[in-house]
Design a protein around this motif. Structure first.
Motif, PDB file in Angstrom:
ATOM      1  N   THR A 189       0.845  -1.196   0.000  1.00  0.00           N
ATOM      2  CA  THR A 189       0.000   0.000   0.000  1.00  0.00           C
ATOM      3  C   THR A 189       0.881   1.247   0.000  1.00  0.00           C
ATOM      4  O   THR A 189       2.060   1.201   0.377  1.00  0.00           O
ATOM      5  CB  THR A 189      -0.917   0.044   1.234  1.00  0.00           C
ATOM      6  OG1 THR A 189      -0.103   0.182   2.405  1.00  0.00           O
ATOM      7  CG2 THR A 189      -1.790  -1.196   1.334  1.00  0.00           C
ATOM      8  N   ARG A 219       2.116   7.942  -3.884  1.00  0.00           N
ATOM      9  CA  ARG A 219       1.185   7.728  -5.005  1.00  0.00           C
ATOM     10  C   ARG A 219       1.606   8.521  -6.234  1.00  0.00           C
ATOM     11  O   ARG A 219       1.570   8.006  -7.358  1.00  0.00           O
ATOM     12  CB  ARG A 219      -0.243   8.078  -4.592  1.00  0.00           C
ATOM     13  CG  ARG A 219      -0.881   7.018  -3.715  1.00  0.00           C
ATOM     14  CD  ARG A 219      -2.367   7.270  -3.489  1.00  0.00           C
ATOM     15  NE  ARG A 219      -2.628   8.323  -2.529  1.00  0.00           N
ATOM     16  CZ  ARG A 219      -2.625   8.154  -1.216  1.00  0.00           C
ATOM     17  NH1 ARG A 219      -2.374   6.963  -0.697  1.00  0.00           N
ATOM     18  NH2 ARG A 219      -2.897   9.159  -0.410  1.00  0.00           N
ATOM     19  N   SER A 227      -1.234  -0.951 -10.055  1.00  0.00           N
ATOM     20  CA  SER A 227      -1.897  -0.635  -8.788  1.00  0.00           C
ATOM     21  C   SER A 227      -3.313  -1.173  -8.821  1.00  0.00           C
ATOM     22  O   SER A 227      -3.960  -1.205  -9.866  1.00  0.00           O
ATOM     23  CB  SER A 227      -1.909   0.871  -8.542  1.00  0.00           C
ATOM     24  OG  SER A 227      -2.655   1.540  -9.543  1.00  0.00           O
ATOM     25  N   GLU A 228      -3.755  -1.608  -7.648  1.00  0.00           N
ATOM     26  CA  GLU A 228      -5.118  -2.095  -7.454  1.00  0.00           C
ATOM     27  C   GLU A 228      -5.718  -1.331  -6.282  1.00  0.00           C
ATOM     28  O   GLU A 228      -5.072  -1.175  -5.246  1.00  0.00           O
ATOM     29  CB  GLU A 228      -5.125  -3.589  -7.139  1.00  0.00           C
ATOM     30  CG  GLU A 228      -4.635  -4.459  -8.271  1.00  0.00           C
ATOM     31  CD  GLU A 228      -5.583  -4.488  -9.466  1.00  0.00           C
ATOM     32  OE1 GLU A 228      -6.813  -4.400  -9.242  1.00  0.00           O
ATOM     33  OE2 GLU A 228      -5.092  -4.584 -10.598  1.00  0.00           O
ATOM     34  N   LYS A 229      -6.962  -0.880  -6.466  1.00  0.00           N
ATOM     35  CA  LYS A 229      -7.647  -0.169  -5.392  1.00  0.00           C
ATOM     36  C   LYS A 229      -8.397  -1.150  -4.503  1.00  0.00           C
ATOM     37  O   LYS A 229      -8.644  -2.287  -4.881  1.00  0.00           O
ATOM     38  CB  LYS A 229      -8.636   0.834  -5.983  1.00  0.00           C
ATOM     39  CG  LYS A 229      -7.962   1.957  -6.744  1.00  0.00           C
ATOM     40  CD  LYS A 229      -8.973   2.931  -7.278  1.00  0.00           C
ATOM     41  CE  LYS A 229      -8.256   4.036  -8.033  1.00  0.00           C
ATOM     42  NZ  LYS A 229      -9.151   5.028  -8.573  1.00  0.00           N
ATOM     43  N   GLY A 283      -5.572  -4.275  -2.034  1.00  0.00           N
ATOM     44  CA  GLY A 283      -4.931  -3.596  -3.153  1.00  0.00           C
ATOM     45  C   GLY A 283      -3.597  -2.990  -2.767  1.00  0.00           C
ATOM     46  O   GLY A 283      -3.129  -3.136  -1.647  1.00  0.00           O
TER      47      GLY A 283
END
Length: 140
Positions: A25, A41, A55-57, A61
């Motif tokens: 994260t 980010r 990236s995965e939300k 994620g």
């Protein structure tokens, strides 16, 4: 003079990510780097644009490597971060018509251009898996 440490910081993160069993994260990475998740980010997005990370939300994620460390060079990450020069030394332009300033600037610029070319050529030769070799030995 402030140093730009984004390259070394992102190399650090990418090698760590290769050893994780799950996505990292922004908060986890921020903790590693002692910075803000927003900065993470923003920087990781530059690497995502070049296809080095995904990236995965949502729950579970985070950031993951999209390619093998052996397929990424120091130069790749340097370029992805948008760094224009590896040196922070600048030339003066206060006395543009002074022959001494012109000579000094030419000498400095020539030397820095040659040094930067050598450094960037070396960056092309070093892959991130080579950095990870040292990590693997210490973590045994």
């Amino acid at each position: 003079m402030r140093k730009d440490s984004r390259l070394s910081r992102m190399l650090h993160v990418l090698v760590h990510m290769d050893h994780l069993d799950e996505p990292a994260t922004s908060e986890t990475i921020a903790g590693m780097l002692n910075t803000n998740p927003v900065v993470v980010r923003r920087t990781m997005a530059l690497l995502r644009e070049q296809g080095y990370v995904t990236s995965e939300k949502g729950h579970g994620g985070g950031w993951s490597l999209a390619v093998s460390l052996s397929d990424i060079t120091l130069l790749d990450i340097h370029n992805a971060l948008g760094e224009s020069s590896v040196f922070t030394i600048g030339l003066t332009d206060q006395h543009r018509h002074c022959p001494i300033e012109i000579a000094v600037n030419k000498a400095i610029d020539d030397a820095m251009t040659a040094a930067e070319a050598l450094l960037l050529d070396r960056f092309k030769q070093v892959t991130l898996d080579q950095l990870a070799e040292g990590f693997a030995l210490k973590s045994r």
